[in-house]
Scaffold this motif. Sequence first.
Motif, short mmCIF file in Angstrom:
data_model
loop_
_atom_site.label_atom_id
_atom_site.label_comp_id
_atom_site.label_asym_id
_atom_site.label_seq_id
_atom_site.Cartn_x
_atom_site.Cartn_y
_atom_site.Cartn_z
N VAL A 230 79.36 33.42 -17.70
CA VAL A 230 80.83 34.07 -18.02
C VAL A 230 80.74 35.00 -17.35
O VAL A 230 79.97 36.03 -17.43
CB VAL A 230 81.06 33.93 -19.24
CG1 VAL A 230 80.10 34.79 -20.20
CG2 VAL A 230 82.68 34.50 -19.55
N GLY B 64 75.95 35.96 -18.46
CA GLY B 64 77.19 36.48 -18.12
C GLY B 64 76.99 38.03 -17.86
O GLY B 64 76.10 38.82 -17.88
N THR C 187 91.86 37.28 -16.41
CA THR C 187 91.22 36.20 -16.66
C THR C 187 92.07 34.84 -16.17
O THR C 187 91.86 33.78 -16.58
CB THR C 187 91.06 36.11 -18.04
OG1 THR C 187 92.29 35.87 -19.04
CG2 THR C 187 90.23 37.15 -18.75
N PRO D 227 83.43 25.89 -22.48
CA PRO D 227 83.70 27.00 -21.77
C PRO D 227 83.72 28.13 -22.75
O PRO D 227 83.94 28.11 -24.05
CB PRO D 227 85.15 26.97 -21.33
CG PRO D 227 85.27 25.60 -21.38
CD PRO D 227 84.34 24.88 -22.20
N ALA D 228 83.38 29.39 -22.42
CA ALA D 228 83.20 30.45 -23.32
C ALA D 228 84.44 30.86 -24.18
O ALA D 228 84.11 31.21 -25.35
CB ALA D 228 82.82 31.79 -22.68
N GLY E 289 86.27 35.32 -16.74
CA GLY E 289 86.30 34.33 -17.95
C GLY E 289 86.87 35.14 -19.27
O GLY E 289 87.68 34.29 -19.89
N TYR F 287 80.82 31.62 -10.56
CA TYR F 287 81.20 30.53 -11.27
C TYR F 287 81.02 29.43 -10.35
O TYR F 287 80.42 28.20 -11.11
CB TYR F 287 82.82 30.43 -11.61
CG TYR F 287 82.96 31.09 -12.55
CD1 TYR F 287 82.56 30.86 -14.22
CD2 TYR F 287 83.69 32.53 -12.80
CE1 TYR F 287 82.84 31.43 -15.09
CE2 TYR F 287 83.89 33.17 -13.91
CZ TYR F 287 83.59 32.68 -15.06
OH TYR F 287 83.70 33.32 -16.35
#
Length: 724
Positions: free
Chosen positions: A442, A389, A455, A231-232, A472, A435
């Motif tokens: 992201v 993103g 977020t 995950p970012a 995100g 998503y």
Amino acid sequence: MDAADRERLLSGTHHSPHSVLGAHPMPGGVAFRVFRPYALSVTVVSGDLRAELHDDGEGFFSGLLPLREVPVYRLGVAYEGAVVETEDPYRFLPALGDLDLHLIGEGRHEQLWRALGAEPMTHQGVAGTRFTVWAPNARGVSLAGTFNFWDGTGWPMRSLGSTGVWEVFAPGIGEGELYKFQITRPDGSKTLRADPLARRTEAPPNTSSIVDASHHEWTDGAWLARRGETPAHEAPFSVYEVHLASWRPGLTYRQLAEQLPAYVRDLGFTHVELMPVAEHPFGGSWGYQVTGFYAPTARLGTPDDFKYLVDALHRAGIGVLMDWVPAHFPRDDWALAEFDGRPLYEHEDPLRSAHPDWGTLEFDFGRREVRNFLVANAIYWCEEFHIDGLRVDAVASMLYLDYSREPGQWIPNEHGGRENLDAVAFLQEMNATVYRRVPGVVTIAEESTAWDGVTRATHHMGPGGFGGLGFGLKWNMGWMHDSLDYVSHEPVHRKYHHNEMTFSMVYAYSENYVLPISHDEVVHGKRSLVSKMPGDWWQQRADHRAYLGFMWAHPGKQLLFMGQEFAQGAEWSEAHGPDWWLLDPAYGAEADHRGVRDLVRDLNTVYRHTPALWQRDTDPAGFRWVVGDAADDNVFAFLRLDSEGTPLLAVSNFSPVVRHDYRLGVPDDIPAWHETLNTDAARYGGGDVTNPDPVKPDAVPWHGLPASIRLALPPLATVWLRPA
């Protein structure tokens, strides 16, 4: 032909031209009716059959041929000086399916661009293009373009049910053709509009839409397969923000693909963020006033050219973020504003349709078709262009009904509050859908208030009664304003502003943050980053380097706008871009500007290889103040810890004096510390006050820690140390 049908076709207000025009079985044979303004004669051609139709005047031609069934036929149309043989658009069934129409009506068509707009295809065995547009208030819609000399009178489109969608299949029309929609408004007046779903446009100031099909063959499969592994918010994430049109002025997408990936990779950034790429009429808006939401700007090339650039960045191991602007759109009378004669994409309430800051219009987020237009657009860029993103612009202006409005200029929501419930629902749907559909992407919010749960997942309720918005990451505007204010003060005054550098840690874990030094901070009289710093040129560059070192060590992801990586002294100008000449050796730039760029490269290199700096950005256990209250010294020191507990010690000295033997508390399980980065190093243009040898701790408790070390702190500098 019935007189009423004839009049409606002439006035451009017929909802079902295919029911009248074309070929229709009837007693005695097959009736052919053709509407071709300016034609001298029309002949039906089918095999050996050639039958000239009767000229009924005003461009209408008709005839009853003694045939048992409707044949496959073409039309021979004679104009003054030319005879053309062509297909009859009105012999074709609708090229848009019932499922598409159902999803459009429900506002749930997640690939809306495949249903609306211009789609080259083969339909009933004939090559052509299907044109579709949503215009529910229109009395009639016609297709105009280069193929009919921009007169849509003879090309009426049909209305498909109650969806507000109009359609026509145009045989023989293919890629590269220019077109618009000629709309008859409710008051009978006409307007020529660009396609809201156009995937390609003319280069401004021209405004036509262009029929387009992609032929790009992607080569980034390996990148897409691995981009979602971490995950970012738990991965290294260092962003170089770019305005493509001015990074190297005059370069096309394909020329940029030869230079930008190599430059960004050399400097070690993990991502680029592109200021808006979608088509916009005014270059001075930097792309933030969009008219073509589905079309990359034609200023730099075709959509396939832009895909080539994204592909090249991915092959270089660089993620591509893109600024996305769903908050507003301009009022140009050939674009979305009152598209079909009434407010359609904008809110019908004037208090909610006008954006108070930019003279633009706000989308009606409560209308399902408008929400679908925007949600599908977010998916479109991620699926069709492999964007990694979306940074969503001006989220705060969407969230609040009273944004930049005085009392009396806004109406509370159904609960009496100031929150725009429609916008909240839209952002939640957009994030959840993106998503779900596109693993590894992201979404990032530019949100300048303390809205709770930007977020947080959309299904997790917060104390305000709202689910999370589902982004995100979020830009940390508070950190940006506070820290820039601190460094802009003379060092002698900084002790009175010490809390501006420490306050961010009070809320650092309330959201997943990006620390942005964006284009907005280096324009409009705000000065470039290095020019914000006080003192002489040496001190300004030293402060610049120290600030970057502090920023890269602080919890949160990093974003730096082009030009700041080499301490450009002037504000950014979209007319000429960064001052690349500052890096020319002939200018003697090694210490001044190349040194700063070398520092950015080293910051990114150490950052990427030090999990302590990014792995626990959103976990309070990944951070510990060593000293956060040394205001008189202008010193900040803290530990960053990775998931294994391995530390990095970051120390910033924002005073212009060397602090010898400065004692700092450290854990007692590290036998020695090694200086891994020092922004005062000579190669960066500094005074080279360093700690070259391993630093061994003393068994002297300090700052609440069981051991301590003594360092030489260089002036206006940041030092990073890791276990030796």
